[in-house]
Design an enzyme around this catalytic site. Structure first.
Site, PDB file in Angstrom:
ATOM      1  N   LYS A  22       6.657  -3.596   6.295  1.00 34.88           N
ATOM      2  CA  LYS A  22       7.027  -2.383   7.033  1.00 34.88           C
ATOM      3  C   LYS A  22       5.948  -2.018   8.056  1.00 34.88           C
ATOM      4  O   LYS A  22       6.257  -1.731   9.213  1.00 34.88           O
ATOM      5  CB  LYS A  22       7.241  -1.246   6.021  1.00 34.88           C
ATOM      6  CG  LYS A  22       7.732   0.057   6.612  1.00 34.88           C
ATOM      7  CD  LYS A  22       8.498   0.872   5.597  1.00 34.88           C
ATOM      8  CE  LYS A  22       7.630   1.530   4.556  1.00 34.88           C
ATOM      9  NZ  LYS A  22       6.818   2.653   5.065  1.00 34.88           N
ATOM     10  N   ARG A  27       4.438  -1.749  13.890  1.00 36.30           N
ATOM     11  CA  ARG A  27       3.453  -2.056  14.935  1.00 36.30           C
ATOM     12  C   ARG A  27       3.993  -3.074  15.932  1.00 36.30           C
ATOM     13  O   ARG A  27       3.625  -3.065  17.108  1.00 36.30           O
ATOM     14  CB  ARG A  27       2.158  -2.545  14.271  1.00 36.30           C
ATOM     15  CG  ARG A  27       1.385  -1.389  13.578  1.00 36.30           C
ATOM     16  CD  ARG A  27       0.460  -1.924  12.508  1.00 36.30           C
ATOM     17  NE  ARG A  27      -0.431  -0.916  11.939  1.00 36.30           N
ATOM     18  CZ  ARG A  27      -0.102  -0.050  10.959  1.00 36.30           C
ATOM     19  NH1 ARG A  27       1.129  -0.033  10.473  1.00 36.30           N
ATOM     20  NH2 ARG A  27      -0.991   0.813  10.494  1.00 36.30           N
ATOM     21  N   GLY A  94       6.472   8.333   7.954  1.00 35.93           N
ATOM     22  CA  GLY A  94       5.120   8.826   8.254  1.00 35.93           C
ATOM     23  C   GLY A  94       4.395   7.907   9.220  1.00 35.93           C
ATOM     24  O   GLY A  94       3.661   8.364  10.108  1.00 35.93           O
ATOM     25  N   ARG A 122       5.063  16.869   5.459  1.00 38.84           N
ATOM     26  CA  ARG A 122       3.842  16.068   5.308  1.00 38.84           C
ATOM     27  C   ARG A 122       2.749  16.483   6.285  1.00 38.84           C
ATOM     28  O   ARG A 122       3.025  16.922   7.399  1.00 38.84           O
ATOM     29  CB  ARG A 122       4.199  14.586   5.431  1.00 38.84           C
ATOM     30  CG  ARG A 122       5.120  14.191   4.279  1.00 38.84           C
ATOM     31  CD  ARG A 122       5.430  12.733   4.240  1.00 38.84           C
ATOM     32  NE  ARG A 122       4.255  11.925   4.012  1.00 38.84           N
ATOM     33  CZ  ARG A 122       4.246  10.594   4.104  1.00 38.84           C
ATOM     34  NH1 ARG A 122       5.351   9.957   4.433  1.00 38.84           N
ATOM     35  NH2 ARG A 122       3.156   9.926   3.869  1.00 38.84           N
ATOM     36  N   SER A 166      -7.368   6.443   5.707  1.00 44.46           N
ATOM     37  CA  SER A 166      -5.968   6.384   6.125  1.00 44.46           C
ATOM     38  C   SER A 166      -5.798   5.445   7.317  1.00 44.46           C
ATOM     39  O   SER A 166      -6.356   5.678   8.393  1.00 44.46           O
ATOM     40  CB  SER A 166      -5.462   7.774   6.510  1.00 44.46           C
ATOM     41  OG  SER A 166      -4.269   7.663   7.266  1.00 44.46           O
ATOM     42  N   GLN A 168      -3.036   5.075   8.855  1.00 42.21           N
ATOM     43  CA  GLN A 168      -2.193   5.730   9.856  1.00 42.21           C
ATOM     44  C   GLN A 168      -3.053   6.534  10.824  1.00 42.21           C
ATOM     45  O   GLN A 168      -2.828   6.510  12.040  1.00 42.21           O
ATOM     46  CB  GLN A 168      -1.168   6.634   9.168  1.00 42.21           C
ATOM     47  CG  GLN A 168      -0.119   5.831   8.404  1.00 42.21           C
ATOM     48  CD  GLN A 168       0.903   6.689   7.693  1.00 42.21           C
ATOM     49  OE1 GLN A 168       0.737   7.907   7.599  1.00 42.21           O
ATOM     50  NE2 GLN A 168       1.950   6.069   7.181  1.00 42.21           N
ATOM     51  N   ASP A 314       0.267   2.225  -1.782  1.00 44.35           N
ATOM     52  CA  ASP A 314       1.720   2.383  -1.879  1.00 44.35           C
ATOM     53  C   ASP A 314       2.293   1.822  -3.182  1.00 44.35           C
ATOM     54  O   ASP A 314       3.487   1.981  -3.457  1.00 44.35           O
ATOM     55  CB  ASP A 314       2.409   1.675  -0.702  1.00 44.35           C
ATOM     56  CG  ASP A 314       2.156   2.411   0.610  1.00 44.35           C
ATOM     57  OD1 ASP A 314       1.855   3.619   0.567  1.00 44.35           O
ATOM     58  OD2 ASP A 314       2.245   1.773   1.674  1.00 44.35           O
TER      59      ASP A 314
HETATM   60  C1  S3P Z   1       0.578   2.841   6.378  1.00 44.50           C
HETATM   61  C2  S3P Z   1      -0.548   3.422   5.858  1.00 44.50           C
HETATM   62  C3  S3P Z   1      -0.570   4.115   4.554  1.00 44.50           C
HETATM   63  C4  S3P Z   1       0.653   3.780   3.719  1.00 44.50           C
HETATM   64  C5  S3P Z   1       1.918   3.834   4.513  1.00 44.50           C
HETATM   65  C6  S3P Z   1       1.862   2.838   5.665  1.00 44.50           C
HETATM   66  C7  S3P Z   1       0.497   2.174   7.698  1.00 44.50           C
HETATM   67  O1  S3P Z   1      -0.582   5.504   4.779  1.00 44.50           O
HETATM   68  O2  S3P Z   1       0.740   4.660   2.615  1.00 44.50           O
HETATM   69  O3  S3P Z   1       3.032   3.511   3.683  1.00 44.50           O
HETATM   70  O4  S3P Z   1       1.427   1.422   8.048  1.00 44.50           O
HETATM   71  O5  S3P Z   1      -0.509   2.380   8.391  1.00 44.50           O
HETATM   72  P1  S3P Z   1      -1.959   6.348   4.939  1.00 44.50           P
HETATM   73  O6  S3P Z   1      -2.581   5.935   6.197  1.00 44.50           O
HETATM   74  O7  S3P Z   1      -1.504   7.774   4.954  1.00 44.50           O
HETATM   75  O8  S3P Z   1      -2.769   6.005   3.723  1.00 44.50           O
END
Ligand code: S3P
Length: 433
Positions: A22, A27, A94, A122, A166, A168, A314
């Site tokens: 995913k 990306r 997210g 969130r 994180s 993200q 995750d």
């Molecule tokens: C992700 C980063 C993680 C993960 C999410 C996907 C990503 O989140 O839990 O399912 O693709 O960068 P966090 O950055 O909030 O830890």
């Protein structure tokens, strides 16, 4: 509203190919869109989350064609996005909202990012604050979506210490950094998934990585390339746990991404005694892959090393099911982030384990689980529309003598659209009604 009824099953076998990763799928759309030329993606995850990103970039004028899991992106270059007609709906995702806010903060046009009920709860200040430091103008609903981004700002590079581990947030800042004046650096408190850095490099953008700091200089270009998306280790984790706990199991998961920033679940299961081996390790397009064989295992409870938490972030709902079937106690600490995922994964899992008669104690930043035997469920398990909660409790059916009912499983479509089909083909017995 849909639910799973997962009936008892005790054996699992076969060579299984789970869908594309995913994180890498998101990306591929974002960076392919911002590249010059045509990016061909294979193994793209046809789940709702990745499709939310795909539709959002189409809405910003990028021609993207999809034929099953093959996607062709006609990149518009770093400054080629167009103002969308209306708000961009990112559904449950997210990753879409946090990464895209970095890109959109730097565009000439205004835009609004919205999501479903779960996404709208969130926390977004973790991206809003650093983006504001860079010069972005973003309004939110008290730190939550919708996000209203005012275009036409000139961003400047920052040197940012991530307050939480994180990927993200790291990715959001690096993506904004592509447009910023000067250098943008992010320092992380613990390693997190590095797919953004790897893909940027694959598209010809220089990212300087020094220990826990990643830097790039704004103003460069991305060049289109081919991207092969490997199988998602997070989706694979349900089958790793399923095989480890099933009385009779021998499965092999083919072509799984084993990027070292994602393999915490393998380490945790091996520490618990899982019969799990990797073979055929190879590198494709800057990402590592392996086939993973898992057989029935005698698991033992452990105190999960905190340094593995971001590397398995995750996978904890599935790990909690493994812990429920282990001998002795499993303790997880240092995992407060689980409370702000698609649901509060500590509380929601604890509530489900209560229904299955597994002793557990909720901690502020984790949980203690006493391994035992799943009892006759005292009611229906509520997934709170969290895909990973739904799939984890479905896996528990391999060690339960009674059907398990799980409510609100619709969002399994976000990350693993053929979960039921694949699980049943391997020997599980799940129906969706
Ligand atoms: C992700 C980063 C993680 C993960 C999410 C996907 C990503 O989140 O839990 O399912 O693709 O960068 P966090 O950055 O909030 O830890």
């Amino acid at each position: 509203m849909s639910k799973f009824i997962a009936s008892p099953a005790n054996s699992l076998s076969g060579n299984l190919k789970v869908p594309g990763d995913k994180s890498i799928s998101h990306r591929s759309i974002m960076l392919g869109s911002l590249s010059h030329g045509i990016t061909k993606v294979s193994g793209f995850l046809e789940g709702e989350d990745a499709l939310s990103t795909l539709k959002a970039f189409q809405a910003m004028g990028v021609k993207i064609e999809r034929d099953g899991d093959n996607v062709t992106i006609h990149g518009v270059g770093i400054n080629g996005l167009k103002k969308p007609q209306g708000p961009l709906d990112l559904g449950n995702s997210g990753t879409s909202i946090r990464l895209m806010s970095g890109i959109l903060a730097a565009q000439a046009f205004d835009c609004e990012l919205v999501g479903d009920e779960s996404l709208s709860k969130r926390p977004m200040n973790r991206v809003i604050n650093p983006l504001r430091d860079m010069g972005a103008i973003i309004d939110s609903n008290d730190g939550k979506p919708p996000l209203k981004i005012t275009g036409g700002q000139t961003l400047k590079g920052i040197d940012y210490d991530l307050p939480v581990a994180s990927a993200q947030v790291k990715s959001c800042i690096l993506l904004a950094g592509l447009y910023a004046d000067g250098d943008t650096c992010v320092t992380e408190p613990a390693p997190t998934r590095d797919h953004t850095e790897r893909m940027l490099k694959g598209l010809g953008y220089k990212v300087r990585v020094n220990d826990n700091q990643m830097c790039l200089t704004g103003g460069g270009d991305l060049k289109a390339t081919e991207i092969q998306v490997p199988s998602d280790i997070s989706s694979s984790a349900f089958f790793m746990v399923a095989a480890a706990i099933a009385p009779k199991a021998d499965i092999t998961l083919l072509g799984v991404n084993i990027n070292p920033t994602r393999t915490g679940v393998i380490d945790i299961l091996q520490l618990m005694g899982a019969n799990l081996t990797l073979s055929n390790e190879r590198e494709i397009g800057g990402e590592l892959l392996a086939d993973i064989r898992i057989q029935s295992s005698k698991l033992t409870g452990i105190h999960i090393p905190e340094e593995l938490v971001p590397l398995a972030i995750d996978e904890f709902p599935a790990v909690f099911i493994a812990a429920s079937c282990a001998t002795g106690e499993t303790i997880l600490t240092g995992a407060k982030e689980l409370r702000v995922k698609e649901s509060d994964r500590i509380q929601v899992m604890a509530d489900g384990l209560d229904i299955l008669g597994i002793d557990n104690e909720v901690l502020e930043d984790g949980i203690k689980i006493q391994g035992g035997v799943f009892k006759e469920p005292t009611g229906m398990i509520e997934s709170h529309h969290d895909h990973r909660i739904s799939m984890s409790f479905a896996v528990a059916s391999l060690r339960c003598d009674y059907p398990i009912e799980i409510n609100g499983v619709d969002n399994v479509m976000t990350s693993f659209p053929n979960f039921v089909e694949l699980a049943n083909s391997a020997g599980m017995s799940i129906i969706e009604i």
